[in-house]
Scaffold this motif. Structure first.
Motif, mmCIF file in Angstrom:
data_model
loop_
_atom_site.group_PDB
_atom_site.id
_atom_site.type_symbol
_atom_site.label_atom_id
_atom_site.label_comp_id
_atom_site.label_asym_id
_atom_site.label_seq_id
_atom_site.Cartn_x
_atom_site.Cartn_y
_atom_site.Cartn_z
ATOM 1 N N TRP B 111 0.827 -1.215 0.000
ATOM 2 C CA TRP B 111 0.000 0.000 0.000
ATOM 3 C C TRP B 111 0.858 1.261 0.000
ATOM 4 O O TRP B 111 0.435 2.285 -0.523
ATOM 5 C CB TRP B 111 -1.048 -0.036 1.091
ATOM 6 C CG TRP B 111 -0.770 0.617 2.396
ATOM 7 C CD1 TRP B 111 -0.447 1.928 2.607
ATOM 8 C CD2 TRP B 111 -0.832 0.023 3.692
ATOM 9 N NE1 TRP B 111 -0.294 2.169 3.935
ATOM 10 C CE2 TRP B 111 -0.524 1.026 4.633
ATOM 11 C CE3 TRP B 111 -1.125 -1.260 4.150
ATOM 12 C CZ2 TRP B 111 -0.489 0.786 6.001
ATOM 13 C CZ3 TRP B 111 -1.101 -1.477 5.497
ATOM 14 C CH2 TRP B 111 -0.786 -0.481 6.416
ATOM 15 N N GLY B 115 0.067 3.591 -2.832
ATOM 16 C CA GLY B 115 -0.437 4.904 -2.434
ATOM 17 C C GLY B 115 0.441 6.014 -2.983
ATOM 18 O O GLY B 115 -0.041 7.048 -3.445
ATOM 19 N N VAL B 118 -0.234 6.207 -6.820
ATOM 20 C CA VAL B 118 -1.564 6.783 -7.095
ATOM 21 C C VAL B 118 -1.601 8.270 -6.720
ATOM 22 O O VAL B 118 -2.017 9.117 -7.505
ATOM 23 C CB VAL B 118 -2.661 6.014 -6.320
ATOM 24 C CG1 VAL B 118 -3.984 6.765 -6.373
ATOM 25 C CG2 VAL B 118 -2.825 4.616 -6.897
ATOM 26 N N SER B 138 -9.997 4.790 -6.009
ATOM 27 C CA SER B 138 -9.526 4.856 -4.621
ATOM 28 C C SER B 138 -10.698 4.936 -3.664
ATOM 29 O O SER B 138 -10.745 4.248 -2.649
ATOM 30 C CB SER B 138 -8.642 6.086 -4.408
ATOM 31 O OG SER B 138 -7.548 6.052 -5.258
ATOM 32 N N THR B 198 -5.759 -2.966 -0.447
ATOM 33 C CA THR B 198 -6.682 -2.227 -1.321
ATOM 34 C C THR B 198 -7.259 -0.992 -0.623
ATOM 35 O O THR B 198 -7.226 0.114 -1.145
ATOM 36 C CB THR B 198 -7.851 -3.134 -1.741
ATOM 37 O OG1 THR B 198 -7.292 -4.270 -2.392
ATOM 38 C CG2 THR B 198 -8.802 -2.425 -2.684
ATOM 39 N N GLY B 202 -6.135 3.230 -1.506
ATOM 40 C CA GLY B 202 -7.083 4.308 -1.770
ATOM 41 C C GLY B 202 -6.924 5.446 -0.781
ATOM 42 O O GLY B 202 -6.819 6.609 -1.145
ATOM 43 N N GLY B 205 -3.474 7.145 -1.268
ATOM 44 C CA GLY B 205 -3.454 7.872 -2.527
ATOM 45 C C GLY B 205 -4.205 9.182 -2.390
ATOM 46 O O GLY B 205 -3.738 10.236 -2.819
ATOM 47 N N ARG B 206 -5.360 9.123 -1.749
ATOM 48 C CA ARG B 206 -6.175 10.342 -1.590
ATOM 49 C C ARG B 206 -5.481 11.369 -0.694
ATOM 50 O O ARG B 206 -5.454 12.552 -0.996
ATOM 51 C CB ARG B 206 -7.546 9.986 -1.011
ATOM 52 C CG ARG B 206 -8.505 9.447 -2.038
ATOM 53 C CD ARG B 206 -9.715 8.815 -1.384
ATOM 54 N NE ARG B 206 -10.442 9.724 -0.514
ATOM 55 C CZ ARG B 206 -11.313 10.632 -0.949
ATOM 56 N NH1 ARG B 206 -11.557 10.737 -2.222
ATOM 57 N NH2 ARG B 206 -11.937 11.405 -0.106
#
Lengths: 346, 324, 335
Positions: B111, B115, B118, B138, B198, B202, B205-206
């Motif tokens: 991740w 991350g 992304v 995400s 997963t 997200g 990444g955000r």
């Protein structure tokens, strides 16, 4: 001269002022209305709530069963053929019973039955009602507690701040599931009496209480920080200078500025509560049988995963769609209320 | 700085003490029922109840009870389960730790990388279709319950598509020790890793995207561009490097929380006998001593992770270093 | 060799598309900067002076920006230059200083590292040699104990020291042109004077030209050779400093210079302030944009006036020279 003064510039500046005096809430609503994703998300949420509220109607008139009693020997008419709800297993060793699969028709057992022969679709609606109710109630509890704690710590400072901050630290460090497990293992199978309230085992109050508590630090800390910043702001200093009482400052100056922050948290805490509720129910420490929530239905479906996957898949999709909609709405609300997201020039 | 570290350590000890008190109060002082009955498990004999009462000093004042429990947990380490007669709780927990660590470390690597990629791509192409697509995916990842995603993964890899070339290598659910069979260890864990990661890809990444976009509007980014260094260097050396502080802080907290019980759902779904699964099984049998042990150990791990985060934060951000 | 100004800006316009319509930040600005010359760009905030500087540097990256016109530097057109080619000029041949030294340094890198980065981006120079050069530069801008400051982080320095460090960074490759965007606004008064002295000294030591953007007329009076007065995205008056200060030709300049007390002589009973506020850039009045605030406005002002006047000192006002002579307030002792 006079003709020169009749220009469009004053008109433009008047217009500018009208916009400048628009209340922050009106501005936020205007922005939110233009956010297409957020509006769609809101519509989806409203639809989900409405559909779930119609659970009793669906159970009586469409599913035509009581989704809370076991129905091991029931039969159902499908395509003019009478079939048992629990059929002898055809997979694996052929032992045991497999519940009837989804008919995908608007009628009894649209999504099939669970291993007790209960209508999954009807349970989905009742379960959704519980999931949504728990999420709403625990969010309310969480935000009220967090506002109380955060504002008190930030506003009064000193010893009350120290004590409250340490309590938040402890709660923060506590792994959420373990706290929930500890609380529920002690509380689940007994009647708890706190003052005038009696919480009986199996009551929805228990998951609401647990979920409402665990996210308090998550919200209270930023509120405390925000209140502290506000306390140093010039308009508060001015109010103190004018001799306003602390309560007046708290209510007139601090709270109105804290409320937008809290509103930003609403969809996000709702989303987190939905997820945690499903997890607790999946671990069988949330909603207690024979009640249902989307989490408990996933658990019911776990044993049927390879034979009747719909039982576990559908509630998961329902959770994912609801939480996704909440998150999109949350992004929209944040963008609408956060001045930082205002368009910048240059 | 030494003083600051000492102060932080003191604070950490205080929080640990607070947690142990909270756990103690939850198990021993909740109004309503007899703690000895809870500890002894379902349908315990009068004899067992008597023994429990004596062992845990339940007829003595609360502070003594607290001290006795702490002694059993940390000094003599001889807390025993009453459900599984005579099972020593602490060694059981210790044996489960490598499994949880294997799961969480692997997922964390995934991740972090995911991350970072992304967040960087979305942040650098802010407003483009690529950004919007990545953010939608995400958000979807963040919105799925991890245990449900795990079941979907099981349905695909263990049942529906297990016979296809894509997933025929997936072993049956369970853990394989690294020392015995490294490849088997990897095969057994790779699906759980992906499922657990997963959600966090997200999330990270955000967060990175938001932080990067905010940073890229700072004056020093304009200054860096005015220096005539390439955009890639502006983005990485100035934008990303400054945004990384929030990223790393979050990582430490999440890593700690996962090792301390957050990975429970993933362990349950994939049948990995880690600390979380241990807690889950204890929950099913109402094995209170076991739950007490896992909760206390896990919370302490989280507190320690928070401490490490603070130290790393100090090294990453010179401003924080001096603030101490 | 043909005579050529160092920088030639012609008909530069910068527009932004916004919710409220087109924001016309810069509207057809033309000016030259000669070698070893200091040009002062004066105006209220929102007059387009900062946007002009950012446009020269190619730093306007908003997707809503629309730029046109020509910016020639050493004979090379900068407008529309690809990023790679632009990066060979900025930092190397054109340096820039920003308004707020508190935010214009990256907080997570040391001062030295940030100067070294610039040096190594433009010159073939080893890490060690670059570090030594950085220390020399930090010394040259008058920061005490340069070697230890090179290893400090921005937050460990005072505002004045940070601005010096920013100047050291901007000057690190001996740029021919230095763009200074309100370099003293965020600083204490005493520090302001030191920084201005430093900028003046840099011109002598490095032979650079400077464009100094400011709303502080005192700053311009102290350092500039030429002055451009900007209002609502246009140059309304341009000329040598002495001429503009002593015989301002544009009514806006009259108001501007009237709003600072004279350096010596008796204080006027009342400092004049310009009535009204600058126009919204998204809703500019027709004709001369100063018209709504101008005490001498008349029907002729409904036409946009061109820059005109004696050679080297022009203004954008329709008033005839005789009227300007008559109406202009006398400025004694300024500049």
């Amino acid at each position: 001269m006079s003709s020169v003064e009749e220009t469009d510039a004053p008109a433009a500046s008047r217009q500018g002022q009208a916009k400048a005096t628009e209340s922050p809430w009106a501005t936020a609503f205007r922005k939110l209305r233009r956010d297409r994703a957020a509006i769609v998300a809101l519509a989806v949420l409203v639809a989900i709530v409405v559909v779930c509220l119609m659970a009793p109607l669906y159970a009586r008139h469409v599913a035509m069963t009581d989704p809370f009693v076991t129905n091991l020997n029931g039969t159902v008419m499908i395509a003019g053929e009478e079939r048992p709800v629990l059929e002898p297993s055809t997979t694996g060793l052929g032992l045991g019973l497999t519940p009837i699969g989804p008919t995908w028709e608007f009628g009894p057992f649209m999504l099939g039955a669970d291993n007790q022969g209960r209508d999954v679709a009807a349970r989905m609606l009742y379960g959704g009602r519980n999931s949504l109710f728990i999420a709403f109630a625990s969010t309310l509890l969480c935000l009220v507690l967090a506002t109380l704690v955060g504002t008190t710590a930030g506003f009064f400072g000193g010893i009350s701040d120290t004590i409250l901050s340490r309590i938040l630290d402890v709660l923060w460090a506590f792994p959420i599931f373990l706290l929930a497990i500890s609380l529920s293992i002690v509380l689940l199978n007994q009647t708890l009496t706190i003052g005038p309230w009696r919480i009986t085992s199996g009551s929805l109050a228990l998951p609401i209480f647990i979920i409402g508590i665990v996210y308090v630090p998550y919200v209270a800390r930023p509120i405390r920080g925000h209140v502290q910043t506000l306390m140093g702001a010039e308009f508060v200093t001015a109010a103190v200078g004018l001799g306003a009482s602390p309560w007046r400052i708290l209510i007139k100056d601090i709270l109105p500025n804290v409320v937008p922050r809290i509103v930003v948290f609403v969809p996000l805490i709702l989303a987190l509560s939905m997820i945690i509720e499903s997890a607790l129910s999946f671990l069988s420490i949330g909603v207690q049988p024979p009640g249902a929530s989307w989490g408990t239905i996933i658990q019911d479906g776990q044993g049927l995963l390879y034979s009747r996957p719909a039982v576990a898949l559908v509630p998961g999709i329902a959770i994912a769609v609801t939480v996704l909609a909440l998150n999109i709405l949350g992004d929209g609300v944040r963008d609408a209320l956060d001045p930082k997201s205002a368009m910048r020039i240059g | 700085m030494i003083y600051a570290l000492a102060a932080r350590l003191g604070q950490m000890a205080l929080v640990m003490f607070g947690i142990s008190v909270v756990v103690f109060l939850i198990f021993f002082a909740t109004p309503g029922s007899d703690p000895s009955a809870r500890i002894a498990g379902r349908n315990a004999s009068q004899e067992t109840l008597q023994q429990v009462r004596h062992d845990f000093g339940l007829d003595r004042p609360l502070p003594v009870q607290y001290a006795l429990m702490m002694k059993k947990l940390f000094v003599t380490r001889d807390l025993t389960s009453f459900v599984n007669r005579g099972q020593k709780v602490i060694p059981t927990v210790t044996r489960a730790i490598p499994i949880t660590l294997s799961l969480v470390i692997g997922a964390a690597l995934l991740w972090l990388i995911g991350g970072l990629i992304v967040g960087l791509i979305a942040g650098a192409t802010k407003g483009s279709w690529l950004d919007r697509t990545l953010m939608m995916i995400s958000l979807a990842g963040v919105s799925m319950p991890v245990f449900w995603l795990g079941e979907v993964a099981n349905l695909i890899t263990q049942s529906r598509f297990h016979d296809s070339w894509a997933f025929s290598w997936v072993p049956a659910l369970g853990y394989v020790p690294f020392g015995r069979d490294p490849l088997g260890w990897f095969q057994a864990l790779v699906i759980p890793w992906i499922v657990l990661a997963t959600l966090y890809v997200g999330l990270y990444g955000r967060v990175l995207r938001a932080s990067l976009i905010e940073t890229m509007q700072e004056d020093f980014i304009r200054m860096a561009r005015a220096k005539g260094i390439g955009e890639r260097q502006v983005l990485l050396r100035h934008g990303l490097r400054t945004s990384l502080v929030a990223f790393v802080t979050m990582f430490g907290l999440d890593f700690g929380a996962l090792v301390g019980g957050g990975a429970l759902l993933t362990e349950v779904v994939f049948g990995l006998q880690g600390v979380g699964k241990l807690t889950y099984d204890a929950l099913q049998t109402l094995d209170l001593p076991m739950i007490m042990a896992t909760v206390i150990y896990a919370s302490f791990f989280v507190v320690m992770a928070n401490f490490v985060v603070d130290v790393v934060h100090m090294f990453l951000d010179p401003r924080v270093r001096d603030a101490f | 060799m043909r005579f050529e100004p160092l920088l030639e800006v012609k008909d530069l316009t910068v527009h932004f598309r916004s919710e409220e319509g087109l924001v016309e930040a810069v509207r057809g600005v033309s000016f030259n900067v000669g070698r070893n010359e200091i040009l002062g760009l004066v105006g209220e905030s929102g007059s387009g002076k900062s946007q002009t500087l950012l446009a020269i540097m190619g730093l306007i990256d908003s997707p809503n920006a629309v730029l046109s016109g020509s910016i020639r530097f050493e004979g090379q057109e900068l407008m529309g230059l690809p990023r790679r080619a632009l990066d060979r000029i900025r930092g190397k041949k054109i340096g820039m200083i920003f308004q707020d030294p508190m935010t214009s340094l990256t907080p997570v890198h040391t001062i030295g590292a940030q100067i070294v980065e610039t040096l190594r981006a433009h010159e073939q120079i080893g890490r060690k040699a670059a570090k030594d050069r950085a220390v020399e530069l930090i010394d040259a801008v008058g920061i005490p104990a340069p070697r230890s400051v090179a290893d400090r982080y921005p937050h460990q320095l005072s505002g004045g020291m940070r601005q010096r460090a920013v100047i050291a960074m901007a000057m690190s490759c001996n740029p021919a042109l230095l763009l200074a965007d309100e370099p003293t606004t965020a600083l204490d008064v005493t520090v302001q004077a030191q920084i201005l002295d430093l900028i003046g000294k840099l011109r002598e030591d490095f032979g650079s030209s400077v464009i100094l953007v400011t709303h502080d007329l005192g700053v311009v009076a102290e350092t500039a050779d030429k002055v451009n007065v900007m209002y609502a995205g246009r140059i309304v008056e341009e000329g040598p400093k002495e001429a503009v200060f002593l015989q301002p030709r544009h009514p806006y300049s009259w108001g501007l210079f009237g709003s600072i007390p004279p350096f010596d002589g008796p204080r006027p009973a009342r400092l004049s302030a310009i009535p009204g506020a600058p126009p919204k850039l998204s809703a500019l009045p027709k004709g001369c944009s100063f018209r709504p605030r101008c005490p001498h406005a008349h029907d002729a002002c409904l036409q946009e006036p061109p820059l005109a006047g004696p050679v080297g000192h022009r203004s954008a006002c329709v008033l005839p020279d005789a009227a300007i002579e008559e109406l202009a307030p006398r400025q004694e002792g300024a500049a």
